[in-house]
Design an enzyme around this catalytic site. Structure first.
Site, short mmCIF file in Angstrom:
data_model
loop_
_atom_site.label_atom_id
_atom_site.label_comp_id
_atom_site.label_asym_id
_atom_site.label_seq_id
_atom_site.Cartn_x
_atom_site.Cartn_y
_atom_site.Cartn_z
N LYS A 1 0.83 -1.17 0.04
CA LYS A 1 0.08 0.04 0.00
C LYS A 1 0.82 1.04 0.02
O LYS A 1 1.78 1.32 0.86
CB LYS A 1 -0.84 -0.08 1.22
CG LYS A 1 -1.74 1.05 1.21
CD LYS A 1 -2.87 0.85 2.84
CE LYS A 1 -3.85 2.02 2.80
NZ LYS A 1 -4.58 1.91 3.81
N SER B 1 -9.33 3.25 2.73
CA SER B 1 -8.24 3.82 2.03
C SER B 1 -7.39 2.69 1.21
O SER B 1 -6.68 3.14 0.65
CB SER B 1 -7.45 4.84 2.97
OG SER B 1 -6.70 3.72 3.92
N SER C 1 -10.63 1.29 6.57
CA SER C 1 -9.96 1.29 5.45
C SER C 1 -9.59 -0.03 4.77
O SER C 1 -9.14 -0.14 3.64
CB SER C 1 -8.40 2.11 5.57
OG SER C 1 -8.81 3.44 5.63
#
Length: 465
Positions: free
Chosen positions: A75, A150, A174
């Site tokens: 990520k 996210s 997220s």
């Protein structure tokens, strides 16, 4: 004919260990898919093709580490030495770190092969993945809709078959928001259960690391691997926790499941539950009841959550290492959060943290009669790209709350939660529910999620699969 990306992660891992499949063959397969399909989805912001193939070819036998040869991606909040790490922000557009973060280094030690960086909103602050300088991350089921956030890039990559599984992080939903948006499984572990991204050392204990996968068993497999990455740095009982893969493969005995569609935002925001989300909860409750579990309505009426979380979220943004010059480069929502957070008095922040601790205790007590609590995963259907207001920060925050009002409270309470698709809507898009567990109760919710998955039966793949 079965293609490599049709295989689940556990099968891939076993084939790599046996020598039936070579690491560079698997990496090359996914890299070809990323090059061909990836641009339409926007799941990756950096693809490290040459480094990935060199890494895969350089892995030597015997296979060591729980993720040996398995393709993953970082990520874009996780720094990897020599690879652009932008945190989803124009302020870090040219940032290339010299050192890797602990998670990236540990995944390497576990034998994984990083294919690049998956998209995230600016500093991971929002529940949708659309930045000012990269293409939006899209739902593979409908490219007109966003993928959530996210960990939106990671979720979209897994849903589209660009990765077998992916690590993500969850500070307010997220992992679970994008997983539910694109129809895969997302597991947020309890605070303190992961040695890296435990939540214990994050502001208000919110942010933890966890897996995204297409199946519950694959999510459990990656979660177990992530728990082995490092010795635990805190004095917690987590090292003695039960492995999760057996829980995914063997049905749990009869458990007590509470059911609620109440959210802690109900007394502050106009939360409207979409009929498809309500129907999914009813369907899941029926599935669990028929599987022999004791399923009952949960009487839960939280109050005052919104005022507390508004302060906690702004205070968490205040800690971002941004100069005034950099604040001129970030997006309006980010700048507003940072400036609002930095303007908070110490008393307001401390009062909010005390309220968060009280909410944690009250929620654990309210949920204490259940082994798991079933809720909707999202209140609304996936939102169109561009739907969230990019200028008006307060309206933007309210939109995020109305989309995903069942997520952040789990982080505040430090509880584990998993989202799993249980049905499809009229257009064939998966619809998910959420199971929230007791402190350290990942095994129970993983088992229940696996039973829902089994009762549901196989799902179709997105059209571009």
């Amino acid at each position: 004919m079965t293609a490599l990306h049709d295989l689940d992660a556990r099968t891939q891992a076993a084939s790599l260990r046996s020598g039936e499949l070579l690491p560079h063959e698997l990496a090359a397969h996914y890299l070809e898919r990323i090059a061909r399909i990836g641009p339409a989805i926007g799941a990756f912001v950096e693809v490290t093709r040459d480094a990935a193939l060199a890494r895969a070819r350089g892995l030597t036998r015997p296979a060591t580490g729980p993720l040996w040869g398995l393709p993953l991606a970082d990520k874009d909040l996780v720094a990897r030495a020599g690879v652009p790490t932008r945190y989803g922000s124009r302020a870090f557009r040219d940032h290339v770190p010299l050192r890797s973060d602990e998670l990236a280094a540990a995944l390497d030690e576990a034998g994984a092969v990083s294919l690049g960086k998956t998209a995230t909103p600016e500093f991971g602050l929002t529940g949708y993945t659309e930045t000012a300088f990269t293409p939006p991350t899209r739902d593979p089921w409908d490219l007109g809709h966003g993928a959530g956030g996210s960990s939106g890039g990671a979720a979209a990559a897994v849903a589209a078959g660009l990765l077998p599984v992916a690590p993500g992080s969850d500070g307010g939903g997220s992992i679970r928001i994008p997983a539910a948006t694109v129809g895969i499984v997302g597991l947020k572990p309890a605070r303190g259960r992961m040695p890296i991204g435990s939540g214990v050392d994050s502001f208000a204990g919110l942010a933890v690391s966890g897996p995204l996968a297409r199946t519950v068993a694959d999510a459990a497999f990656l979660a177990d691997a992530m728990r082995q990455l490092r010795p635990y740095p805190h004095a917690l009982t987590a090292p003695h926790a039960r492995e999760l893969l057996p829980a995914a493969l063997d049905p749990a005995p009869a458990l007590r499941v509470g059911v609620t569609t109440v959210s802690p935002w109900d007394d502050a925001e106009d939360i409207v539950l979409d009929p498809t989300a309500r129907a999914a909860v009813d369907l899941a409750a029926g599935m669990l009841d028929r599987s022999g579990h004791a399923v009952d309505a949960l009487d839960w009426r939280p109050h005052g959550y919104a005022a507390m979380f508004h302060v906690v979220w702004r205070a968490s943004a205040a800690r971002l290492p941004l100069t005034e010059e950099q604040l001129g480069l970030v997006e309006p929502v980010t700048a507003w959060l940072v400036r609002e957070g930095r303007a908070l008095s110490a008393t307001r922040v401390l009062d909010a943290l005390a309220a968060a601790n009280a909410f944690e205790r009250e929620t654990i007590a309210a949920f204490g009669g259940s082994d798991a609590v079933l809720t909707p995963a999202l209140a609304q259907t996936p939102r169109p790209v561009g739907w969230f207001d990019a200028e008006d920060a307060e309206r933007n925050f309210a939109q995020q709350v109305r989309y995903a009002p069942y997520s952040s409270f789990v982080n505040v309470a430090g509880l584990p939660a998993i989202t799993v698709p249980v049905t499809t809507d009229a257009g064939g898009h998966p619809v998910s529910v959420q199971l929230v567990g007791r402190p350290g109760g990942e095994a129970a919710i993983v088992s229940l999620a696996a039973q829902l998955e089994s009762a549901r039966g196989p799902l179709p793949h997105p059209p571009l699969w």
